[in-house]
Design a protein around this motif. Sequence first.
Motif, PDB file in Angstrom:
ATOM      1  N   PRO A  97       5.322  41.263  26.394  1.00 53.92           N
ATOM      2  CA  PRO A  97       4.301  40.218  26.301  1.00 53.92           C
ATOM      3  C   PRO A  97       4.852  38.911  25.716  1.00 53.92           C
ATOM      4  O   PRO A  97       5.942  38.903  25.148  1.00 53.92           O
ATOM      5  N   HIS A  98       4.070  37.838  25.890  1.00 56.17           N
ATOM      6  CA  HIS A  98       4.452  36.533  25.348  1.00 56.17           C
ATOM      7  C   HIS A  98       3.264  35.844  24.711  1.00 56.17           C
ATOM      8  O   HIS A  98       2.118  36.206  24.980  1.00 56.17           O
ATOM      9  N   VAL A  99       3.544  34.812  23.897  1.00 54.38           N
ATOM     10  CA  VAL A  99       2.455  34.032  23.304  1.00 54.38           C
ATOM     11  C   VAL A  99       1.819  33.175  24.402  1.00 54.38           C
ATOM     12  O   VAL A  99       2.378  33.055  25.502  1.00 54.38           O
ATOM     13  N   LYS A 100       0.678  32.570  24.094  1.00 56.49           N
ATOM     14  CA  LYS A 100       0.007  31.755  25.105  1.00 56.49           C
ATOM     15  C   LYS A 100       0.559  30.342  25.152  1.00 56.49           C
ATOM     16  O   LYS A 100       0.582  29.697  26.205  1.00 56.49           O
ATOM     17  N   ASN A 101       1.022  29.839  23.985  1.00 58.24           N
ATOM     18  CA  ASN A 101       1.512  28.468  23.919  1.00 58.24           C
ATOM     19  C   ASN A 101       2.650  28.406  22.907  1.00 58.24           C
ATOM     20  O   ASN A 101       2.593  29.071  21.865  1.00 58.24           O
ATOM     21  N   THR A 102       3.667  27.597  23.199  1.00 54.26           N
ATOM     22  CA  THR A 102       4.848  27.594  22.328  1.00 54.26           C
ATOM     23  C   THR A 102       4.529  27.100  20.914  1.00 54.26           C
ATOM     24  O   THR A 102       5.283  27.363  19.990  1.00 54.26           O
ATOM     25  N   SER A 103       3.376  26.420  20.759  1.00 52.26           N
ATOM     26  CA  SER A 103       3.033  25.921  19.424  1.00 52.26           C
ATOM     27  C   SER A 103       2.796  27.060  18.423  1.00 52.26           C
ATOM     28  O   SER A 103       2.800  26.847  17.222  1.00 52.26           O
ATOM     29  N   GLU A 104       2.624  28.300  18.944  1.00 54.03           N
ATOM     30  CA  GLU A 104       2.389  29.429  18.034  1.00 54.03           C
ATOM     31  C   GLU A 104       3.664  29.897  17.330  1.00 54.03           C
ATOM     32  O   GLU A 104       3.608  30.722  16.429  1.00 54.03           O
ATOM     33  N   LEU A 105       4.826  29.371  17.758  1.00 53.81           N
ATOM     34  CA  LEU A 105       6.075  29.995  17.327  1.00 53.81           C
ATOM     35  C   LEU A 105       6.576  29.638  15.927  1.00 53.81           C
ATOM     36  O   LEU A 105       7.252  30.428  15.295  1.00 53.81           O
ATOM     37  N   GLY A 106       6.308  28.453  15.430  1.00 55.73           N
ATOM     38  CA  GLY A 106       6.903  28.063  14.143  1.00 55.73           C
ATOM     39  C   GLY A 106       8.289  27.493  14.352  1.00 55.73           C
ATOM     40  O   GLY A 106       8.651  27.104  15.472  1.00 55.73           O
ATOM     41  N   LYS A 107       9.111  27.490  13.281  1.00 52.27           N
ATOM     42  CA  LYS A 107      10.420  26.825  13.385  1.00 52.27           C
ATOM     43  C   LYS A 107      11.520  27.846  13.700  1.00 52.27           C
ATOM     44  O   LYS A 107      11.610  28.889  13.079  1.00 52.27           O
ATOM     45  N   PHE A 108      12.347  27.489  14.677  1.00 50.51           N
ATOM     46  CA  PHE A 108      13.411  28.384  15.139  1.00 50.51           C
ATOM     47  C   PHE A 108      14.706  28.103  14.387  1.00 50.51           C
ATOM     48  O   PHE A 108      15.108  26.947  14.220  1.00 50.51           O
ATOM     49  N   LYS A 109      15.360  29.181  13.919  1.00 52.40           N
ATOM     50  CA  LYS A 109      16.596  28.981  13.165  1.00 52.40           C
ATOM     51  C   LYS A 109      17.642  30.018  13.575  1.00 52.40           C
ATOM     52  O   LYS A 109      17.362  31.217  13.591  1.00 52.40           O
ATOM     53  N   ILE A 110      18.856  29.521  13.894  1.00 52.59           N
ATOM     54  CA  ILE A 110      19.940  30.445  14.244  1.00 52.59           C
ATOM     55  C   ILE A 110      20.651  30.884  12.969  1.00 52.59           C
ATOM     56  O   ILE A 110      21.067  30.052  12.165  1.00 52.59           O
ATOM     57  N   LEU A 111      20.774  32.205  12.786  1.00 56.72           N
ATOM     58  CA  LEU A 111      21.431  32.705  11.570  1.00 56.72           C
ATOM     59  C   LEU A 111      22.915  32.924  11.802  1.00 56.72           C
ATOM     60  O   LEU A 111      23.725  32.786  10.904  1.00 56.72           O
ATOM     61  N   LYS A 112      23.257  33.306  13.041  1.00 55.15           N
ATOM     62  CA  LYS A 112      24.619  33.736  13.280  1.00 55.15           C
ATOM     63  C   LYS A 112      24.979  33.584  14.743  1.00 55.15           C
ATOM     64  O   LYS A 112      24.132  33.818  15.615  1.00 55.15           O
ATOM     65  N   GLU A 113      26.232  33.215  15.024  1.00 56.32           N
ATOM     66  CA  GLU A 113      26.733  33.219  16.396  1.00 56.32           C
ATOM     67  C   GLU A 113      28.062  33.932  16.319  1.00 56.32           C
ATOM     68  O   GLU A 113      28.944  33.558  15.552  1.00 56.32           O
ATOM     69  N   GLU A 114      28.196  35.016  17.067  1.00 51.34           N
ATOM     70  CA  GLU A 114      29.416  35.820  16.925  1.00 51.34           C
ATOM     71  C   GLU A 114      29.774  36.485  18.245  1.00 51.34           C
ATOM     72  O   GLU A 114      29.021  36.398  19.217  1.00 51.34           O
ATOM     73  N   SER A 115      30.939  37.148  18.249  1.00 49.62           N
ATOM     74  CA  SER A 115      31.339  37.846  19.467  1.00 49.62           C
ATOM     75  C   SER A 115      30.675  39.222  19.478  1.00 49.62           C
ATOM     76  O   SER A 115      30.534  39.854  18.439  1.00 49.62           O
ATOM     77  N   SER A 116      30.264  39.685  20.676  1.00 53.47           N
ATOM     78  CA  SER A 116      29.664  41.015  20.734  1.00 53.47           C
ATOM     79  C   SER A 116      30.553  41.961  21.531  1.00 53.47           C
ATOM     80  O   SER A 116      30.668  43.142  21.237  1.00 53.47           O
ATOM     81  N   ALA A 117      31.214  41.434  22.577  1.00 62.52           N
ATOM     82  CA  ALA A 117      32.176  42.211  23.360  1.00 62.52           C
ATOM     83  C   ALA A 117      33.023  41.163  24.083  1.00 62.52           C
ATOM     84  O   ALA A 117      32.734  39.967  23.967  1.00 62.52           O
ATOM     85  N   ALA A 118      34.025  41.597  24.837  1.00 62.60           N
ATOM     86  CA  ALA A 118      34.862  40.627  25.538  1.00 62.60           C
ATOM     87  C   ALA A 118      33.986  39.772  26.456  1.00 62.60           C
ATOM     88  O   ALA A 118      33.256  40.301  27.289  1.00 62.60           O
ATOM     89  N   GLY A 119      34.031  38.459  26.283  1.00 61.17           N
ATOM     90  CA  GLY A 119      33.277  37.564  27.147  1.00 61.17           C
ATOM     91  C   GLY A 119      31.782  37.546  26.876  1.00 61.17           C
ATOM     92  O   GLY A 119      31.022  36.980  27.645  1.00 61.17           O
TER      93      GLY A 119
END
Length: 592
Positions: free
Chosen positions: A561-583
């Motif tokens: 499922p999804h919300v009805k409107n993006t205004s419901e989401l609040g503020k988006f924050k990236i905690l981490k960007e890392e490798s998960s497997a080759a490529g």
Amino acid sequence: MSMTTKELKRKYLEFFKSKKHAIIHSAPLIPEHDPTVLFTTAGMHPLVPFLMGQPHPLGKRLADVQKCIRTHDIDEVGDETHTTFFEMLGNWSLGDYFKKEAISWSFEFLTSKKWLGLDLNRLAFTCFAGDKDAPKDEEAASIWLSLGVPKERIAFLPKKDNWWGPAGETGPCGPDTEMFYWKPNDVPAPKKFEQSDKRWVEIWNNVFIQYNKNKEGKYELLKQKNVDTGLGVERVAMALQGKTNIFEIEVFAPIIEKIGEISGVKQNNENSRSFRIIADHMKAATFILGDERGVVPSNVDQGYILRRYIRRSLRHLRLLGMDLTNANSTIEISKVVIVIYDDYPLLAEKKDFIFEELRKEEDKFLKTLDKGLKEFKKIIEKGKIISAKDAFLLYQSYGFPIEMIEELAGEVEGKVDVAGFNKEYSCHQELSRKGAEQKFKGGLSEASEATTKLHTATHILGEALRKVLGDNDIKQKGSNITSERLRYDFNFDRKLTSEEVKAVEKEVNKVIMQKLDVKREEMSLSEALDSGAQSEFGTKYPSKVSVYSIGEYSKEICMGPHVKNTSELGKFKILKEESSAAGVRRIKAILE
Ligand code: SER
């Protein structure tokens, strides 16, 4: 042979197809968007959003075969009817038919000669007795009566027995009616059903989901009345094959035989518990490793349960007196499981991975198992209560899961200071060990609110990555959402710079602030792909799909499922960007 499990599954799907149900695929054992459980425990689990009212692309009548794991039954494994891994057959009405149809169809499927032809004399039924939250289910009982079930074979039981849904939490729930089979072949079924007589085995459950338990503990009526049923494949097969022990049916017998062969020991009354534990656990371990979202043994979450399954199997093989040196015993057993379940082709496809992980875990544990057992003996000779410190030593130096230490102690009437162990453990570890199946304290509907928002955020994130990195070939390679965070894997061959990470974050927040509507449409798979909707890499889609659009920004094939409107989401924050497997890169992010 009398009816096999495969034949039973085929008949069930054919029966419900004839009642206009669409057949859906088994969901993975490891849930993607559901933080409330470690494993899929029932066919209804992946369907919760649809039971709460979201439309399903395949309609209002669904049926399937679902692979399930219920670890809360782990201590019962060893008797004649309990397993932690099992297959469940289910049929659902999403606001369509209700009690009359569901009960009549269950009756027809179980008793009609054309279908299972089980003897009505060996069946009994229970209905909800009623309490302050919901009335006595006279309606269900009168439907059973009208079908020819004698009154004495219908019992009314309280919420603890005849109610399905969240215990002490929030989420969809309702009264149920359960079907029981009289197991003994040599003793006729008594006229009257008695719940305390364990020779009556539960085989099928019809749940009438019409309430949502809210945060205040009130039962509010749902928008739609649903039916959720679950039939235990192995238990019904036991009835159809005239067995009184589940481990004798054709999806267990060859595994039990293999255990006898590699251990050189014959099964008898004293050792049958070990045979059954090994058979169940190695089946579960094979299915976890061979899942669409397979995990590897570890000290947390599903990985920890997997580790327990493998290590406990090895301990019981040792208990049977088997010399485990260089035996690769878990692989030998797993091979048999893969052959039996050729209707799960992914197991065979992933067999190298499954065997490699079993070999590694076996090697690791066998290095310490015998020494650890000696140490355990020394400890227990000092006194019957194992201290937190000693338990921790067995855990840390010899790799004994705490549950195994408890089992070892229990076998000599000893006890373990588990609370002390847990304290000791949390002092030593950053991550918490989640042995319990229940992961999330809030209930299903609370969790589903949090995960729904994060789910919509993953769609925006995917598009933002394609835009910011200027690469239209970026695709989702996997996603995992808990109520706290999202995890998103995508193909990209280098680390993102910190500027890129910031830019992606900014882009997602920009879209959130645009207050875009989220729209859902149904179309054929080819129409969806032609329209440019994104699809997940390697996923098998049905012929008819839902497509979610976020304004003009993103378009994806998705179950919701999804919300009805993006205004419901609040503020988006990236905690981490890392490798998960080759490529493959992995982003972890939250909504504040
Ligand atoms: N959810 C119910 C059960 O698991 C019926 O599927 O028993």
